[in-house]
Write a protein that holds these residues in place. Structure first.
Motif, PDB file in Angstrom:
ATOM      1  N   HIS A   3       0.676  -1.294  -0.068  1.00 19.26           N
ATOM      2  CA  HIS A   3       0.661  -0.271  -0.474  1.00 19.26           C
ATOM      3  C   HIS A   3       0.446   1.135   0.267  1.00 19.26           C
ATOM      4  O   HIS A   3       0.346   2.236   0.357  1.00 19.26           O
ATOM      5  N   THR A   4       2.478   0.920  -0.534  1.00 15.81           N
ATOM      6  CA  THR A   4       3.066   2.499  -0.609  1.00 15.81           C
ATOM      7  C   THR A   4       1.887   3.422  -1.342  1.00 15.81           C
ATOM      8  O   THR A   4       1.940   2.668  -2.406  1.00 15.81           O
ATOM      9  N   PRO A   5       2.014   4.754  -0.618  1.00  9.88           N
ATOM     10  CA  PRO A   5       1.311   5.336  -1.642  1.00  9.88           C
ATOM     11  C   PRO A   5       1.348   6.023  -2.972  1.00  9.88           C
ATOM     12  O   PRO A   5       2.813   6.710  -2.781  1.00  9.88           O
ATOM     13  N   ALA A   6       0.959   6.303  -3.909  1.00  8.37           N
ATOM     14  CA  ALA A   6       1.458   6.707  -5.032  1.00  8.37           C
ATOM     15  C   ALA A   6       2.363   8.086  -4.893  1.00  8.37           C
ATOM     16  O   ALA A   6       3.231   8.479  -5.363  1.00  8.37           O
ATOM     17  N   VAL A   7       1.055   8.898  -3.744  1.00  7.68           N
ATOM     18  CA  VAL A   7       2.014  10.759  -3.395  1.00  7.68           C
ATOM     19  C   VAL A   7       3.398  10.389  -2.916  1.00  7.68           C
ATOM     20  O   VAL A   7       3.512  11.019  -3.010  1.00  7.68           O
ATOM     21  N   LEU A   8       3.340   9.630  -1.945  1.00  9.43           N
ATOM     22  CA  LEU A   8       4.634   9.512  -0.838  1.00  9.43           C
ATOM     23  C   LEU A   8       6.176   9.057  -2.399  1.00  9.43           C
ATOM     24  O   LEU A   8       7.055   9.701  -2.081  1.00  9.43           O
ATOM     25  N   THR A   9       5.547   8.052  -3.220  1.00 10.60           N
ATOM     26  CA  THR A   9       7.027   7.885  -3.716  1.00 10.60           C
ATOM     27  C   THR A   9       6.889   8.355  -4.592  1.00 10.60           C
ATOM     28  O   THR A   9       8.394   8.644  -5.446  1.00 10.60           O
ATOM     29  N   GLU A  10       5.746   9.071  -5.493  1.00 11.01           N
ATOM     30  CA  GLU A  10       6.616  10.274  -6.187  1.00 11.01           C
ATOM     31  C   GLU A  10       6.950  11.713  -6.023  1.00 11.01           C
ATOM     32  O   GLU A  10       8.128  12.106  -6.404  1.00 11.01           O
ATOM     33  N   THR A  11       6.621  11.953  -5.116  1.00 13.05           N
ATOM     34  CA  THR A  11       7.650  12.955  -4.090  1.00 13.05           C
ATOM     35  C   THR A  11       8.913  12.276  -3.809  1.00 13.05           C
ATOM     36  O   THR A  11       9.949  13.387  -4.006  1.00 13.05           O
ATOM     37  N   LEU A  12       8.882  11.236  -2.925  1.00 11.02           N
ATOM     38  CA  LEU A  12      10.670  11.215  -2.728  1.00 11.02           C
ATOM     39  C   LEU A  12      10.941  10.877  -4.221  1.00 11.02           C
ATOM     40  O   LEU A  12      12.769  11.181  -3.741  1.00 11.02           O
ATOM     41  N   THR A  13      10.043  10.518  -4.908  1.00 11.96           N
ATOM     42  CA  THR A  13      11.867  10.395  -6.588  1.00 11.96           C
ATOM     43  C   THR A  13      11.882  11.805  -6.412  1.00 11.96           C
ATOM     44  O   THR A  13      12.866  11.597  -6.701  1.00 11.96           O
ATOM     45  N   ALA A  14      10.968  12.771  -6.855  1.00 15.47           N
ATOM     46  CA  ALA A  14      11.293  14.226  -7.068  1.00 15.47           C
ATOM     47  C   ALA A  14      11.881  14.788  -6.257  1.00 15.47           C
ATOM     48  O   ALA A  14      12.632  15.641  -7.122  1.00 15.47           O
ATOM     49  N   LEU A  15      11.868  14.361  -4.927  1.00 15.25           N
ATOM     50  CA  LEU A  15      12.990  14.744  -4.224  1.00 15.25           C
ATOM     51  C   LEU A  15      14.630  13.944  -3.809  1.00 15.25           C
ATOM     52  O   LEU A  15      15.462  14.675  -3.527  1.00 15.25           O
ATOM     53  N   GLY A  16      14.832  12.911  -5.074  1.00 19.11           N
ATOM     54  CA  GLY A  16      15.981  12.555  -5.321  1.00 19.11           C
ATOM     55  C   GLY A  16      16.631  11.140  -4.007  1.00 19.11           C
ATOM     56  O   GLY A  16      17.253  10.776  -4.660  1.00 19.11           O
ATOM     57  N   GLY A  17      14.935  10.206  -4.165  1.00 18.92           N
ATOM     58  CA  GLY A  17      14.563   9.284  -3.603  1.00 18.92           C
ATOM     59  C   GLY A  17      14.993   7.980  -4.295  1.00 18.92           C
ATOM     60  O   GLY A  17      14.663   8.022  -5.669  1.00 18.92           O
ATOM     61  N   GLY A  18      15.823   7.201  -3.480  1.00 19.94           N
ATOM     62  CA  GLY A  18      15.736   6.046  -4.454  1.00 19.94           C
ATOM     63  C   GLY A  18      14.875   4.682  -4.031  1.00 19.94           C
ATOM     64  O   GLY A  18      14.162   4.861  -3.280  1.00 19.94           O
ATOM     65  N   TRP A  19      14.881   3.999  -4.624  1.00 16.05           N
ATOM     66  CA  TRP A  19      13.842   2.619  -4.573  1.00 16.05           C
ATOM     67  C   TRP A  19      13.968   1.255  -5.076  1.00 16.05           C
ATOM     68  O   TRP A  19      14.740   1.568  -6.718  1.00 16.05           O
ATOM     69  N   THR A  20      13.292   0.394  -4.656  1.00  9.30           N
ATOM     70  CA  THR A  20      13.539  -0.472  -5.270  1.00  9.30           C
ATOM     71  C   THR A  20      12.159  -1.880  -5.004  1.00  9.30           C
ATOM     72  O   THR A  20      10.956  -0.733  -5.185  1.00  9.30           O
ATOM     73  N   SER A  21      11.780  -2.598  -5.605  1.00 12.42           N
ATOM     74  CA  SER A  21      10.658  -3.115  -6.496  1.00 12.42           C
ATOM     75  C   SER A  21       9.688  -2.010  -6.643  1.00 12.42           C
ATOM     76  O   SER A  21       8.628  -1.760  -6.374  1.00 12.42           O
ATOM     77  N   ARG A  22       9.445  -1.987  -7.975  1.00 14.29           N
ATOM     78  CA  ARG A  22       8.773  -0.970  -8.561  1.00 14.29           C
ATOM     79  C   ARG A  22       8.722   0.322  -8.015  1.00 14.29           C
ATOM     80  O   ARG A  22       7.507   0.574  -8.046  1.00 14.29           O
ATOM     81  N   GLY A  23       9.348   0.928  -6.465  1.00 17.66           N
ATOM     82  CA  GLY A  23       8.330   2.131  -6.356  1.00 17.66           C
ATOM     83  C   GLY A  23       7.721   2.048  -5.243  1.00 17.66           C
ATOM     84  O   GLY A  23       7.215   2.588  -4.768  1.00 17.66           O
ATOM     85  N   ARG A  24       7.531   0.841  -4.621  1.00 17.92           N
ATOM     86  CA  ARG A  24       6.943   0.595  -3.666  1.00 17.92           C
ATOM     87  C   ARG A  24       7.844   0.184  -2.163  1.00 17.92           C
ATOM     88  O   ARG A  24       7.699  -0.205  -1.193  1.00 17.92           O
ATOM     89  N   ASN A  25       9.076  -0.060  -2.586  1.00 18.89           N
ATOM     90  CA  ASN A  25       9.800  -0.772  -1.298  1.00 18.89           C
ATOM     91  C   ASN A  25      10.921   0.667  -1.163  1.00 18.89           C
ATOM     92  O   ASN A  25      11.830   1.296  -1.857  1.00 18.89           O
TER      93      ASN A  25
END
Length: 813
Positions: free
Chosen positions: A525-547
């Motif tokens: 249930h990783t929120p889309a808005v959280l992934t999008e915001t973190l990505t825009a600020l330079g965040g990294g992730w795995t599992s196609r944006g849910r981790n």
């Protein structure tokens, strides 16, 4: 013709005659034995493999390490009053996320709270104990169901119940996805509800059992419901009791039960709707040889159905095809159901039905336990007519041999698989040929039980050895994790500032596991808005944006109020951070672009990054690299930093390469990227400017936040993602660069926001309506029962009255 008062029995040793239970056999002995056998097999296999908690090899793989252990650790904290947040909102992970959908997905099992009985540092032991307990309960539940379905020897019910709980799906997949094991328990319970429906009994208890099964784990509970419905249809057809009203009664029972579970189910479903989308996959059925191979013990594969369910079960189902003493309709309906369930796992449309109309990102055969359950019920059905004769036994052995021969071409077949199948086939066939009583009956029980235990323990050990080599594995909890958790707890200052669990990460939900309040978060249930915001600020992730990974960057730390974080083996503190609530000057909200450096500056409201000149940063600035698709080592001078990016599965985070100390020194990059040169003096000045108008008070609760401000306009911004579910008094909850925001006016100087997961109100209303309907049905049932009793009493009184009058007349004569 035999005397009606003394029914004729088969000779005790004749094929086709079930050995009766010993007089005085306790009703719960068979379920208890099945539970004991399942525990012995699982723990024995883990001990042979020398896997935690019986050896040095750890179990921390995939979602077990990333999700289940951390979420159970958070549940422990909640139950002990130590968590930041409550049942609706989690302040610790993802900078503040909805918790109820995670609870309904990972923690809503009635057994999950048992982890609170263990010390916090032994959370892995606690999860293991709950996992084994679930397996034992599945064995006991199936054994109870089998004895409810028909006659048979009690120890055979125990062995078959244990075979179900020790199926390949349970040992290979359920063991590291313990939430799915609630579905393993649910299938026999829901089949029991089907029996109540068929008999018109327990109209209140039936919906309650459905509600518990769906609440415990809605995903496998849904699959178990489909399986139980198929079993009920066969039972109705076999017993000539198929009636439309029975089917309607089953539908009403299921609907009421699901309605009772709605307060958890609807928020879970809506949580998935708001989640960052995973990869959409097309179902690719496994080759037939591989499917056959997974029917055998000691095989392992991630993308094929783990259909092993002991040779005893396969042999009994095979004999069912050749048993002339079993009515033809019963024989072919049960055999046909087994074949139909197996075929449905390989066909795309029915695969989607089994998986709630979405192909899963991971294992594509999550419904395999239903096949195991159907096979076990079919095996017991044959035993209900007695032991198979030699002809049927020979035919069943030929079926098992044919299945094994068809699997020979599969790469998953091992020599141990063939050896244990052959030995098990001989042992069980020999047991079925032995006389059913006396010392031979004991020997038969030992042969069958030994087969089930040996094959299950060997399959467990083999899966334990194969799993870490094929799946992602993570360090287990140990001394270093204890030290890190203690250091984070000592530095904790929430809500004045956040403490980030930092890097290197232990698993996907380090804030829940280790403590603190950070960006890291991994959930379905990783929120889309959280992934999008973190990505825009330079965040990294795995599992196609849910981790989501922790973002170690001074600007984002300042923006999200991180005053301490774990870095390089110790907690590092800073005073360059903003409070949880800040006031931004009037103006439009920032609109992000492709550069995380510019996006951070937009959200901060100040320029803090100098631009590199000729590929090098000014001396004294900190060099950051944004290369999300790069994999390799980036180097600035002698310092190397490892990047692990590359879509669509993963994305490398904005990374510090160190402070520029040599004029003109260019970093060596592993691929295309963008450089940013952070000026810490500018950052401190920007933070000081935003602190110039602080909130006069800030209050943080388990499900919300409030603040008051000095008069003036602007926008109040809370350093938490603006996920669905935030509601603010007097105004609509807005978004400021992906963060929760509320406009301020000269007359509005307060912010009061509470979080309510989407769907909670609808779920509560649906649950309340289901309670009312269930209460109404119960009342109607009591009135109907009362009228029936009154009618029976009236008939009895009339009969008695006629008898008295008749007796009086005879006396007069």
């Amino acid at each position: 013709m035999p005397n009606a008062q003394h029914p004729q029995h088969h000779a005790p040793d004749a094929p086709g005659s079930p050995a009766p239970d010993a007089p005085g056999t306790p009703r719960l002995l068979a379920p208890a034995l099945a539970a004991l056998l399942s525990v012995a097999a699982v723990c024995g296999g883990d001990a042979v493999a020398r896997v935690f908690p019986f050896g040095p090899r750890h179990r921390a793989v995939n979602d077990l390490a990333n999700q289940f252990v951390p979420f159970h650790a958070h549940l422990w904290d909640l139950l002990h009053g130590r968590a930041d947040g409550g049942p609706l909102l989690d302040w610790q992970a993802g900078w503040g996320t909805s918790f109820l959908p995670d609870y309904g997905t990972y923690l809503s099992s009635p057994l999950a709270p048992l982890v609170a009985l263990f010390p916090r540092g032994d959370i892995e032991y606690a999860v293991y104990a709950v996992t084994v307990l679930k397996t034992a309960l599945a064995a006991a539940a199936m054994t109870f169901l089998l004895r409810r379905l028909g006659p048979g020897t009690w120890w055979w019910a125990s062995v078959l119940g244990a075979s179900y709980a020790l199926c390949g799906w349970s040992l290979a997949e359920g063991t590291y996805n313990p939430m799915w094991l609630d579905g393993l328990i649910a299938l026999p319970l829901l089949c029991l509800v089907g029996e109540w429906v068929r008999e018109g009994r327990r109209p209140l208890l039936g919906p309650l059992v459905v509600a518990v099964c769906w609440t415990a784990n809605f995903y496998t509970g849904y699959m178990a419901t489909l399986g139980a419905a198929l079993v009920l249809l066969v039972r109705l057809a076999v017993t000539d009791s198929f009636r439309v009203r029975t089917v309607l009664r089953a539908a009403v029972t299921t609907g009421l039960g699901v309605g009772l579970a709605a307060p958890v189910l609807i928020p879970v479903l809506l949580g998935s709707r708001h989640a960052h989308p995973g990869l959409v996959r097309e179902f690719d059925p496994a080759p037939a040889t591989d499917v056959l191979a997974r029917l055998l013990p000691v095989t392992y594969s991630f993308s094929t159905p783990a259909a092993f369910v002991s040779t005893a079960v396969l042999l009994l189902v095979g004999t069912l095809l050749f048993r002339r003493d079993v009515p033809g309709r019963e024989r072919w309906l049960w055999a046909g159901l087994c074949a139909a369930v197996a075929a449905s796992m390989q066909w795309g449309p029915t695969h989607l039905v089994w998986h709630a109309f979405a192909t899963p990102n991971g294992s594509p055969y999550r419904q395999t336990f239903v096949l195991s359950g159907v096979l076990v019920v079919a095996a017991w059905t044959g035993l209900g007519h007695g032991r198979p004769d030699r002809r049927a036994l020979l035919g069943g052995a030929a079926v098992v041999a044919a299945l094994a021969a068809g699997a020979l071409a599969s790469p998953f077949v091992t020599s141990w698989a063939l050896l244990l199948t052959g030995v098990g086939l001989a042992a069980v066939a020999g047991a079925l040929l032995l006389p059913a009583r006396g010392r031979y009956g004991v020997l038969a029980a030992l042969l069958v039980t030994g087969t089930v235990l040996g094959q299950a323990a060997a399959t467990t050990a083999y899966a334990d050895r194969e799993r870490p080599a094929r799946l992602d594995d993570y360090p287990p909890w140990g001394v270093e994790q204890d030290r890190r958790a203690a250091a984070l707890a000592a530095a904790d200052g929430w809500p004045a500032y956040r403490t980030d669990a930092g890097l290197p990460r232990v698993a996907g939900n380090d804030p829940l596991l280790l403590g603190g309040q950070g960006a890291a978060y991994y959930s379905s249930h990783t929120p889309a808005v959280l992934t999008e915001t973190l990505t825009a600020l330079g965040g990294g992730w795995t599992s196609r944006g849910r981790n989501l990974l922790s973002l170690d960057n001074p600007v984002t730390d300042a923006l999200f109020g991180v005053g301490a974080r774990w870095r390089d083996g110790a907690v590092v503190r800073t005073d360059t951070f903003l409070p949880l609530v800040t006031v931004r000057p009037p103006g439009p909200a920032p609109v992000y672009g492709p550069s995380p450096f510019r996006n951070q500056e937009l959200l901060l409201g100040a320029e803090v990054y100098a631009r590199p000149r000729a590929g090098a940063c000014p001396v004294g600035t900190e060099v950051f690299l944004w290369a999300p698709e790069a994999t390799g080592t980036a180097r600035l001078g002698d310092r190397g930093t490892r990047l692990l990016g590359g879509g669509p599965k993963r994305r490398a985070a904005l990374t510090s390469l160190g402070v520029q100390r040599v004029p003109g020194l260019k970093p060596v990059l592993p691929g295309r990227g963008e450089l940013g040169c952070l000026d810490h003096d500018r950052l401190r000045a920007a933070v000081k400017a935003l602190r110039a108008r602080p909130a006069t008070s800030v209050g943080v609760t388990s499900n919300g936040i409030s603040a008051t401000f000095p008069p003036g306009g602007g926008t109040a911004v809370v350093a938490t993602p603006r996920i669905a579910g935030w509601h603010c008094e007097g105004t609509k909850a807005g978004s400021y660069g992906g963060l929760l925001a509320v406009p301020l006016t000269p007359t509005r100087t307060e912010l009061t926001c509470a979080f309510r997961p989407p769907g909670l109100r609808a779920g509560l209303a649906t649950g309340a309506l289901s309670v009312l309907l269930l209460t109404g049905l119960a009342a109607a049932g009591r009135r109907s029962t009362g009228k029936g009793r009154a009618a029976r009493r009236g008939r009895t009184d009339r009969v008695r009255g006629r008898g008295e009058r008749t007796g009086g007349a005879l006396t007069a004569n």
